[in-house]
Design a protein around this motif. Structure first.
Motif, PDB file in Angstrom:
ATOM      1  N   GLY A  13       0.826  -1.210   0.000  1.00 16.39           N
ATOM      2  CA  GLY A  13       0.000   0.000   0.000  1.00 16.39           C
ATOM      3  C   GLY A  13       0.857   1.255   0.000  1.00 16.39           C
ATOM      4  N   PRO A  16      -0.925   7.440   1.944  1.00 19.48           N
ATOM      5  CA  PRO A  16      -0.118   8.363   2.759  1.00 19.48           C
ATOM      6  C   PRO A  16       0.602   7.659   3.901  1.00 19.48           C
ATOM      7  CG  PRO A  16      -2.487   8.729   3.087  1.00 19.48           C
ATOM      8  CD  PRO A  16      -2.341   7.831   1.908  1.00 19.48           C
ATOM      9  N   VAL A  17      -0.047   6.658   4.476  1.00 17.13           N
ATOM     10  CA  VAL A  17       0.536   6.000   5.646  1.00 17.13           C
ATOM     11  C   VAL A  17       1.688   5.080   5.232  1.00 17.13           C
ATOM     12  CG1 VAL A  17       0.013   4.499   7.604  1.00 17.13           C
ATOM     13  CG2 VAL A  17      -1.627   6.258   6.906  1.00 17.13           C
ATOM     14  N   ASP A  36       1.770  -1.323  -4.772  1.00 18.50           N
ATOM     15  CA  ASP A  36       0.383  -0.833  -4.770  1.00 18.50           C
ATOM     16  C   ASP A  36      -0.358  -1.313  -6.015  1.00 18.50           C
ATOM     17  OD1 ASP A  36      -1.051   1.703  -3.020  1.00 18.50           O
ATOM     18  OD2 ASP A  36      -2.080   0.926  -4.798  1.00 18.50           O
ATOM     19  N   ALA A  37      -1.610  -1.644  -5.796  1.00 20.22           N
ATOM     20  CA  ALA A  37      -2.457  -2.117  -6.898  1.00 20.22           C
ATOM     21  C   ALA A  37      -2.748  -0.992  -7.896  1.00 20.22           C
ATOM     22  CB  ALA A  37      -3.765  -2.659  -6.329  1.00 20.22           C
ATOM     23  N   GLY A  43      -2.698   6.464  -2.598  1.00 18.79           N
ATOM     24  CA  GLY A  43      -3.897   5.841  -2.037  1.00 18.79           C
ATOM     25  C   GLY A  43      -5.137   6.684  -2.256  1.00 18.79           C
ATOM     26  N   GLN A  44      -5.973   6.752  -1.221  1.00 20.74           N
ATOM     27  CA  GLN A  44      -7.245   7.486  -1.337  1.00 20.74           C
ATOM     28  C   GLN A  44      -7.017   8.960  -1.673  1.00 20.74           C
ATOM     29  OE1 GLN A  44     -10.017   6.776   2.022  1.00 20.74           O
ATOM     30  NE2 GLN A  44      -8.756   5.000   2.523  1.00 20.74           N
ATOM     31  N   TYR A  49      -9.588  12.135  -3.888  1.00 21.75           N
ATOM     32  CA  TYR A  49      -9.850  13.565  -3.639  1.00 21.75           C
ATOM     33  C   TYR A  49      -8.583  14.411  -3.790  1.00 21.75           C
ATOM     34  CZ  TYR A  49      -8.434  12.345   1.218  1.00 21.75           C
ATOM     35  OH  TYR A  49      -7.772  11.897   2.333  1.00 21.75           O
ATOM     36  N   ASP A  56      -6.508  18.794   8.665  1.00 19.05           N
ATOM     37  CA  ASP A  56      -6.040  18.273   9.953  1.00 19.05           C
ATOM     38  C   ASP A  56      -4.725  17.510   9.847  1.00 19.05           C
ATOM     39  OD1 ASP A  56      -7.143  16.168   8.587  1.00 19.05           O
ATOM     40  OD2 ASP A  56      -8.437  15.468  10.196  1.00 19.05           O
ATOM     41  N   VAL A  89      -0.884  -7.269  -4.351  1.00 13.81           N
ATOM     42  CA  VAL A  89      -0.239  -8.385  -3.642  1.00 13.81           C
ATOM     43  C   VAL A  89      -1.289  -9.473  -3.469  1.00 13.81           C
ATOM     44  CG1 VAL A  89       0.932  -9.132  -1.549  1.00 13.81           C
ATOM     45  CG2 VAL A  89       1.352  -6.835  -2.471  1.00 13.81           C
ATOM     46  N   ALA A 142      -2.804  -1.115   3.671  1.00 13.52           N
ATOM     47  CA  ALA A 142      -3.634  -1.302   2.473  1.00 13.52           C
ATOM     48  C   ALA A 142      -4.975  -0.585   2.559  1.00 13.52           C
ATOM     49  CB  ALA A 142      -3.844  -2.792   2.225  1.00 13.52           C
ATOM     50  N   GLY A 143      -5.111   0.392   3.460  1.00 12.51           N
ATOM     51  CA  GLY A 143      -6.326   1.216   3.506  1.00 12.51           C
ATOM     52  C   GLY A 143      -7.567   0.380   3.690  1.00 12.51           C
ATOM     53  N   GLY A 145      -8.361  -1.923   1.616  1.00  9.24           N
ATOM     54  CA  GLY A 145      -8.155  -3.057   0.734  1.00  9.24           C
ATOM     55  C   GLY A 145      -8.257  -2.616  -0.716  1.00  9.24           C
ATOM     56  N   ASP A 314      -5.579   2.975   7.769  1.00 10.94           N
ATOM     57  CA  ASP A 314      -7.022   2.683   7.802  1.00 10.94           C
ATOM     58  C   ASP A 314      -7.340   1.211   7.987  1.00 10.94           C
ATOM     59  OD1 ASP A 314      -7.602   5.324   7.440  1.00 10.94           O
ATOM     60  OD2 ASP A 314      -8.840   5.043   5.649  1.00 10.94           O
ATOM     61  N   LEU A 324      -7.736   8.329  10.748  1.00 14.99           N
ATOM     62  CA  LEU A 324      -7.227   9.627  10.298  1.00 14.99           C
ATOM     63  C   LEU A 324      -5.798   9.444   9.830  1.00 14.99           C
ATOM     64  CD1 LEU A 324      -8.445  12.054  13.106  1.00 14.99           C
ATOM     65  CD2 LEU A 324      -9.249  11.967  10.733  1.00 14.99           C
ATOM     66  N   ILE A 325      -5.393  10.267   8.878  1.00 14.27           N
ATOM     67  CA  ILE A 325      -4.037  10.171   8.353  1.00 14.27           C
ATOM     68  C   ILE A 325      -3.021  10.367   9.481  1.00 14.27           C
ATOM     69  CG2 ILE A 325      -2.393  11.266   6.787  1.00 14.27           C
ATOM     70  CD1 ILE A 325      -4.873  11.954   4.990  1.00 14.27           C
TER      71      ILE A 325
HETATM   72  C1  LIG Z   1     -13.231  12.191   0.389  1.00 17.51           C
HETATM   73  C2  LIG Z   1     -12.313  11.856   1.526  1.00 17.51           C
HETATM   74  C3  LIG Z   1     -11.863  12.870   2.359  1.00 17.51           C
HETATM   75  C4  LIG Z   1     -10.991  12.573   3.418  1.00 17.51           C
HETATM   76  N1  LIG Z   1     -10.553  13.584   4.216  1.00 17.51           N
HETATM   77  C5  LIG Z   1      -9.683  13.315   5.230  1.00 17.51           C
HETATM   78  C6  LIG Z   1      -9.196  14.351   6.094  1.00 17.51           C
HETATM   79  O1  LIG Z   1      -9.563  15.507   5.947  1.00 17.51           O
HETATM   80  N2  LIG Z   1      -8.306  14.012   7.079  1.00 17.51           N
HETATM   81  C7  LIG Z   1      -7.878  12.726   7.296  1.00 17.51           C
HETATM   82  O2  LIG Z   1      -7.065  12.470   8.179  1.00 17.51           O
HETATM   83  N3  LIG Z   1      -8.349  11.709   6.487  1.00 17.51           N
HETATM   84  C8  LIG Z   1      -9.230  11.980   5.496  1.00 17.51           C
HETATM   85  N4  LIG Z   1      -9.710  10.956   4.702  1.00 17.51           N
HETATM   86  C9  LIG Z   1      -9.278   9.587   5.021  1.00 17.51           C
HETATM   87  C10 LIG Z   1      -7.852   9.344   4.524  1.00 17.51           C
HETATM   88  O3  LIG Z   1      -7.773   9.538   3.119  1.00 17.51           O
HETATM   89  C11 LIG Z   1      -7.445   7.935   4.895  1.00 17.51           C
HETATM   90  O4  LIG Z   1      -7.440   7.848   6.313  1.00 17.51           O
HETATM   91  C12 LIG Z   1      -6.051   7.620   4.353  1.00 17.51           C
HETATM   92  O5  LIG Z   1      -6.017   7.650   2.956  1.00 17.51           O
HETATM   93  C13 LIG Z   1      -5.609   6.241   4.844  1.00 17.51           C
HETATM   94  O6  LIG Z   1      -4.328   6.046   4.359  1.00 17.51           O
HETATM   95  P1  LIG Z   1      -3.753   4.583   4.163  1.00 17.51           P
HETATM   96  O7  LIG Z   1      -2.366   4.804   3.636  1.00 17.51           O
HETATM   97  O8  LIG Z   1      -3.957   3.809   5.406  1.00 17.51           O
HETATM   98  O9  LIG Z   1      -4.680   3.890   3.053  1.00 17.51           O
HETATM   99  P2  LIG Z   1      -5.129   4.305   1.593  1.00 17.51           P
HETATM  100  O10 LIG Z   1      -4.987   5.756   1.355  1.00 17.51           O
HETATM  101  O11 LIG Z   1      -6.465   3.699   1.428  1.00 17.51           O
HETATM  102  O12 LIG Z   1      -4.073   3.545   0.662  1.00 17.51           O
HETATM  103  C14 LIG Z   1      -4.039   2.140   0.643  1.00 17.51           C
HETATM  104  C15 LIG Z   1      -3.416   1.660  -0.648  1.00 17.51           C
HETATM  105  O13 LIG Z   1      -3.239   0.236  -0.553  1.00 17.51           O
HETATM  106  C16 LIG Z   1      -3.468  -0.319  -1.830  1.00 17.51           C
HETATM  107  N5  LIG Z   1      -3.795  -1.737  -1.684  1.00 17.51           N
HETATM  108  C17 LIG Z   1      -4.826  -2.302  -1.032  1.00 17.51           C
HETATM  109  N6  LIG Z   1      -4.776  -3.646  -1.099  1.00 17.51           N
HETATM  110  C18 LIG Z   1      -3.660  -3.930  -1.823  1.00 17.51           C
HETATM  111  C19 LIG Z   1      -3.052  -5.138  -2.250  1.00 17.51           C
HETATM  112  N7  LIG Z   1      -3.530  -6.357  -1.911  1.00 17.51           N
HETATM  113  N8  LIG Z   1      -1.933  -5.059  -3.020  1.00 17.51           N
HETATM  114  C20 LIG Z   1      -1.416  -3.850  -3.368  1.00 17.51           C
HETATM  115  N9  LIG Z   1      -1.947  -2.680  -2.978  1.00 17.51           N
HETATM  116  C21 LIG Z   1      -3.053  -2.726  -2.214  1.00 17.51           C
HETATM  117  C22 LIG Z   1      -4.599   0.512  -2.397  1.00 17.51           C
HETATM  118  O14 LIG Z   1      -4.572   0.445  -3.818  1.00 17.51           O
HETATM  119  C23 LIG Z   1      -4.271   1.907  -1.863  1.00 17.51           C
HETATM  120  O15 LIG Z   1      -3.548   2.693  -2.800  1.00 17.51           O
HETATM  121  C24 LIG Z   1     -10.576  11.228   3.657  1.00 17.51           C
HETATM  122  C25 LIG Z   1     -11.035  10.207   2.809  1.00 17.51           C
HETATM  123  C26 LIG Z   1     -11.900  10.509   1.757  1.00 17.51           C
HETATM  124  C27 LIG Z   1     -12.384   9.385   0.876  1.00 17.51           C
END
Ligand SMILES: Cc1cc2nc3c(=O)[nH]c(=O)nc-3n(C[C@H](O)[C@H](O)[C@H](O)COP(=O)(O)OP(=O)(O)OC[C@H]3O[C@@H](n4cnc5c(N)ncnc54)[C@H](O)[C@@H]3O)c2cc1C
Length: 361
Positions: A13, A16-17, A36-37, A43-44, A49, A56, A89, A142-143, A145, A314, A324-325
């Motif tokens: 994944g 951001p995290v 990453d897929a 990611g998100q 967005y 924050d 993966v 992986a957020g 998923g 996530d 939260l990020i």
């Molecule tokens: C519209 C919107 C507004 C938001 N606003 C805020 C905000 O203001 N403040 C805040 O803190 N958070 C906000 N969030 C939430 C924030 O975006 C998430 O908390 C954050 O993206 C989580 O990060 P992450 O790295 O854990 O996962 P993600 O950003 O979900 O990234 C996970 C990555 O893992 C990859 N992945 C998953 N499974 C696999 C696999 N098997 N193999 C390879 N790759 C894989 C996915 O393709 C993805 O790219 C918002 C979300 C949305 C949708």
């Protein structure tokens, strides 16, 4: 050609995290590969967005989501992470009983190179493109998923998705200037995008099955002001019933009340915002502790029920978890410190601030 890599840590994944985990590991002299897929990192933030401001993130009063991703990429860059994008993966294979490997450094070996000796890491993961990565530890970031939008069940939808007339995210708001836009949904995304796109649209309708939107108070006030100004039409209580157009060119969206009264709204674009479908995909089959499609972890170390496998961001859950990020960033730091002890078990750890040690690969 199958490629086999050996590294200290494989991060699943590049959201951001996952990106911040690269930095935290790098500061502790731990190298990583990131898979990453999606075809792009972020990611998100990048996929859902990119142009929305986030308010924050500590020390940034406001930062657009894509800018945050760029900053995280730059922060990780000194540690030369190896990215494998556009690959899911699919398998995670537990370690054979091998003695621990020395830490530091990543290497790439091709399986077609006869006679090469592969430095076998403890865990092995495989991707949908056939890439194999051996790593002493795994971080699952992986957020939600394999995330994808909830799609409305409309006849002929695929043709309009293929042409871009039906979309589930907005990457460039300029494309929507002067267009007839129909937005479906009653949550934050629907209301926020209605507010952003309405001022420059030829027309904008927002459809919801009841006149009770679940968005933040400020956003609702803004939307109601735009409704009063004639820039947004609230179409309630209606739901999507069909699409009109030819060869993927959308001309209208048919909406219907629960008792079957129909209307057709002029439309160049339909943007349904019905949330994301959460599908762990292959991760669900890896024997990890799960709770409502999230991976349970020990919050003090972010370790899962499998030694050497960590989950952050996530996808991770524990009592009091906030999705939260900024919480994901903290989890990345905790996992990195625990992993550093796995990679360098014989090297005493002395805590140092980044201001003392600087950033050196
Ligand atoms: C519209 C919107 C507004 C938001 N606003 C805020 C905000 O203001 N403040 C805040 O803190 N958070 C906000 N969030 C939430 C924030 O975006 C998430 O908390 C954050 O993206 C989580 O990060 P992450 O790295 O854990 O996962 P993600 O950003 O979900 O990234 C996970 C990555 O893992 C990859 N992945 C998953 N499974 C696999 C696999 N098997 N193999 C390879 N790759 C894989 C996915 O393709 C993805 O790219 C918002 C979300 C949305 C949708």
């Amino acid at each position: 050609m199958t490629q086999t890599h050996t590294t200290d840590v494989a991060i699943i994944g590049a959201g951001p995290v996952g990106l911040f985990a690269v930095f935290q590991l790098g500061m502790l002299k731990v190298r990583c590969h990131v898979i990453d897929a999606l075809d792009a990192i972020g990611g998100q933030c990048a996929a859902l967005y990119p142009e929305k401001p986030i308010y924050d993130i500590p020390a940034y009063p406001s930062i657009d989501a894509l800018d945050l991703v760029k900053q995280l990429e730059a922060q990780a860059a000194p540690f030369a992470p190896v990215y494998h994008l556009g690959q899911q993966v699919t398998r995670l294979i537990p370690p054979p009983n091998l003695p621990p490997q020395a830490g530091g450094g990543s290497e790439l070996l091709s399986s077609s190179q006869e006679g090469e000796t592969l430095a076998t890491g403890n865990w092995q993961l495989e991707t949908s493109s056939g890439t194999i990565i051996h790593a002493r530890a795994i971080i699952i970031a992986a957020g939600c998923g394999a995330f994808g939008p909830n799609r409305p069940p409309l006849d002929g939808l695929e043709a309009y998705e293929a042409s871009g007339a039906v979309r589930y995210l907005v990457t460039r708001k300029d494309e929507f200037k002067g267009k007839h836009i129909v937005i479906a949904g009653g949550g934050d995304s629907a209301v926020d995008w209605a507010n952003v796109l309405a001022p420059d649209a030829a027309s904008l309708s927002i459809i919801h099955r009841r006149d009770n939107f679940r968005a933040m108070g400020d956003s609702l006030d803004k939307m109601n002001a735009l409704v009063t100004a004639g820039k947004i039409e609230k179409v309630v209580p209606y739901q999507l019933a069909g699409l009109e157009g030819e060869n993927g060119q959308l001309s209208g969206v048919i909406v219907s009340t629960l008792d079957g009264q129909k209307r057709t709204l002029k439309a160049d674009y339909l943007l349904p915002f019905y949330g994301l479908s959460m599908d762990l995909g292959p991760i669900a089959g890896w024997g990890l502790g799960l709770e409502h499609s999230h991976i349970t972890i020990n919050p003090a170390s972010c370790e899962t029920n499998q030694a050497g496998v960590f989950a952050i961001g996530d996808i991770a859950t524990y009592a009091g978890k906030l999705k939260l990020i900024l919480c994901g960033f903290s989890e990345a730091a905790m996992a990195a410190h625990k992993i550093r002890n796995l990679i360098y078990p014989d090297v005493a750890y002395h805590f140092e601030y980044s201001t003392s040690k600087g950033v050196s690969a």
